[in-house]
Design an enzyme around this catalytic site. Structure first.
Site, mmCIF file in Angstrom:
data_model
loop_
_atom_site.group_PDB
_atom_site.id
_atom_site.type_symbol
_atom_site.label_atom_id
_atom_site.label_comp_id
_atom_site.label_asym_id
_atom_site.label_seq_id
_atom_site.Cartn_x
_atom_site.Cartn_y
_atom_site.Cartn_z
ATOM 1 N N GLU A 28 -70.808 -60.688 -5.458
ATOM 2 C CA GLU A 28 -69.408 -60.318 -5.651
ATOM 3 C C GLU A 28 -69.083 -59.863 -7.071
ATOM 4 O OE1 GLU A 28 -69.540 -64.875 -6.185
ATOM 5 O OE2 GLU A 28 -70.612 -63.297 -5.107
ATOM 6 N N HIS A 42 -75.092 -63.834 -7.065
ATOM 7 C CA HIS A 42 -73.695 -63.567 -6.709
ATOM 8 C C HIS A 42 -73.486 -62.078 -6.454
ATOM 9 C CE1 HIS A 42 -71.851 -67.528 -7.537
ATOM 10 N NE2 HIS A 42 -72.867 -67.670 -8.371
ATOM 11 N N CYS A 47 -75.179 -68.754 -3.448
ATOM 12 C CA CYS A 47 -75.443 -69.729 -4.513
ATOM 13 C C CYS A 47 -75.409 -71.164 -3.948
ATOM 14 C CB CYS A 47 -74.461 -69.546 -5.672
ATOM 15 S SG CYS A 47 -74.992 -70.363 -7.193
ATOM 16 N N GLY A 56 -37.816 -56.695 -10.315
ATOM 17 C CA GLY A 56 -38.189 -55.435 -10.952
ATOM 18 C C GLY A 56 -39.680 -55.183 -10.900
ATOM 19 N N GLY A 57 -40.447 -56.207 -10.519
ATOM 20 C CA GLY A 57 -41.900 -56.079 -10.435
ATOM 21 C C GLY A 57 -42.347 -55.518 -9.100
ATOM 22 N N VAL A 58 -43.647 -55.255 -9.006
ATOM 23 C CA VAL A 58 -44.173 -54.592 -7.818
ATOM 24 C C VAL A 58 -44.138 -55.501 -6.590
ATOM 25 C CG1 VAL A 58 -46.594 -55.200 -8.308
ATOM 26 C CG2 VAL A 58 -46.079 -53.170 -6.944
ATOM 27 N N SER A 66 -40.578 -55.750 -5.161
ATOM 28 C CA SER A 66 -40.131 -54.409 -4.757
ATOM 29 C C SER A 66 -40.802 -53.969 -3.462
ATOM 30 C CB SER A 66 -40.415 -53.400 -5.874
ATOM 31 O OG SER A 66 -39.738 -53.765 -7.066
#
Length: 509
Positions: free
Chosen positions: A169, A167, A79, A222-224, A227
């Site tokens: 993507e 585009h 673009c 506690g989230g990914v 962790s």
């Protein structure tokens, strides 16, 4: 050496999508602002120029120096990038006479060209530009056109330099991934070795070398993200990692104890800290969401610092910073853009005197989940919905007190438990309840009530950059609304948010 594609960012809303598509091909890539080009001795297998909200005709348009790239390594302009290459090589770019936004079809494809090999004549592409290329220099060869856009794609003769005005993507370009594969694999020669397994292997080795016998402290949420960070560090340095999980009083119902129990299965050094009263007292009477974030951030650092000082000779602070955090902390033009105050990047006070280690700062969220699965992380961590750093504070749209937090925790529990029991939890990206700062009239039994209104929010998304409201079954919404009103004292009305992002955000504050 890691094979890398460089993406130069000109400020497009789609730049991160380019990176995500390249990563889907198991090829590593990095995004850099156009005006912070890596040093010439940095090795890249190829360069992609992103789109931009600017016009190449603007006097302050982004114009990078590509003298050490053009003709030296493969180059793809998307673009704005395509228009920039054409304009600076002697072509002409002007405002489009017709609207060039949305779906289009390639009426002509040079099927012998390496970039377009295997693509189907008539294939759908996505246009999004107000300018168009009117003329191209003599050394440019047209390789793709639509019925309205003659120079939809070109190659510069004698170079592996290409430009496309659509585009590849975005999902609306149906064969966009094929085009990107042609570029990064066939033209740039990347070997598609960027996998979760290779990431774990190289990252653990790098952490061992970097940290040695040093002690590292990590705040768990506690989230990914945090962790997986803990799992990688544990694999690298074992008991030299010390984890702290703080209860700020703004977690989901029973979440503190549940997450602590789950962490025990990972064989981590974890200390749980009950700081609920400290946070809730500090937030008393505060309404402004940004002020809430700052208070929570400062209080967390104070609590974390006290706990960290109980451990002798800590030298490193680990953070679960991921790649979008890093990208968003740098603006394309001028000084860095302001980022949320609870953001990982740049949030460490000087007095803590710790060095930073961020094992995930090259990964997108979906890649973090893949790495977590490779490490054997429990699905309760991997598949958990994103949860904001300030927790329920930004879901109570008024001042915060213990009664409101308790009410919202109960409502949230009914909603999330309902999603699980009806098999809907994994069909949405994120779901939560919001306590609105209004009350409405209702009728319960023979009496009129004047009680709280709850908004439920559930969205579908691939990366959180854009999101659509989840089309949950009416029967489910009816049941969960009825359950909330019957089970949670103080609520007499439930509404469902059907706003998409954009123009709305996922969270309300």
């Amino acid at each position: 050496m890691q094979e890398t594609i460089l993406i130069l960012d000109f400020g497009s809303q789609y730049t991160q999508l380019i990176a995500r598509r390249v990563r889907e091909l198991n090829v590593y890539c990095e995004i850099h602002p156009f005006n912070k080009f890596p040093s010439p001795d940095t090795h890249f297998k190829g360069v992609i120029l992103s789109g931009s909200p600017y016009s190449v005709r603007d006097k302050d348009a982004p114009f990078p120096d590509l003298t050490h790239v053009r003709g030296e390594i493969p180059l793809l302009g998307v673009c704005y990038g395509a228009q920039y290459l054409a304009q600076t090589s002697g072509g002409m770019v002007a405002p489009s006479k017709i609207r060039e936004y949305g779906r289009a079809n390639l009426a002509f494809i040079d099927e012998k060209n390496e970039l377009l090999r295997g693509m189907t004549p008539g294939t759908q592409v996505w246009m999004s530009h107000a300018d168009t290329i009117l003329t191209i220099p003599e050394q440019f060869k047209v390789i793709a056109s639509t019925s309205d856009v003659q120079f939809a794609g070109y190659q510069i003769t004698g170079e592996q330099s290409y430009g496309i005005q659509f585009h590849p993507e975005v999902y609306h370009t149906t064969e966009g991934l094929k085009l990107l594969k042609n570029f990064v694999v066939d033209i740039c020669g990347c070997h598609q070795t960027w996998t979760p397994e290779s990431f774990v292997e190289t990252t653990v080795a790098a952490l061992k070398h970097k940290l040695g016998d040093d002690k590292v402290v990590l705040g768990l949420s506690g989230g990914v993200d945090s962790s997986v960070t803990a799992m990688l560090l544990n694999k690298a340095i074992g008991k030299q990692l010390y984890c702290i999980f703080v209860d700020n009083g703004l977690l989901r119902k029973n979440e503190f104890n549940q997450v602590l129990e789950r962490y025990k299965t990972l064989d981590l050094n974890v200390v749980g800290v009950d700081a609920r009263d400290l946070f809730l007292d500090a937030l008393q009477g505060v309404i402004d969401p940004e002020q809430k974030r700052k208070i929570i951030g400062k209080t967390f650092i104070d609590v974390f610092d006290i706990e960290a000082h109980k451990i002798q000779n800590i030298k490193w602070l680990a953070q679960g910073t991921i790649y979008p955090d890093v990208i968003e902390s740098h603006s394309v033009k001028g000084p860095s853009a302001t980022i949320k105050s609870h953001h990982n990047v740049g949030g460490l006070p000087d007095y803590m005197k710790l060095k930073i280690v961020e094992p995930l700062n090259s990964l997108f969220k979906d890649e973090v989940r893949k790495v977590g699965k490779t490490l054997g992380l429990d699905s309760g961590f991997i598949d958990r919905h994103p949860f904001p750093g300030p927790g329920l504070a930004v879901r109570i749209l008024s001042d915060i007190d213990r009664e409101k937090v308790s009410l919202l925790q109960e409502v949230d529990d009914v909603f999330i438990s309902g999603l699980h029991s009806h098999g809907l939890y994994h069909t949405v990206w994120q779901a939560f309840a919001v306590l609105l700062p209004v009350q409405s009239v209702g009728v319960m039994g023979d009496e009129r009530t004047y009680e709280n209104v709850i908004a439920l929010r559930a969205v579908t998304s691939t990366d959180g950059m854009t999101a659509d409201w989840a089309h949950l079954p009416y029967e489910f919404l009816a049941k969960v609304s009825n359950d909330i009103i019957n089970k949670v004292k103080g609520v007499n009305r439930v509404v469902y948010d059907i706003s998409s992002k954009p123009p709305a955000t996922i969270e309300w504050e």
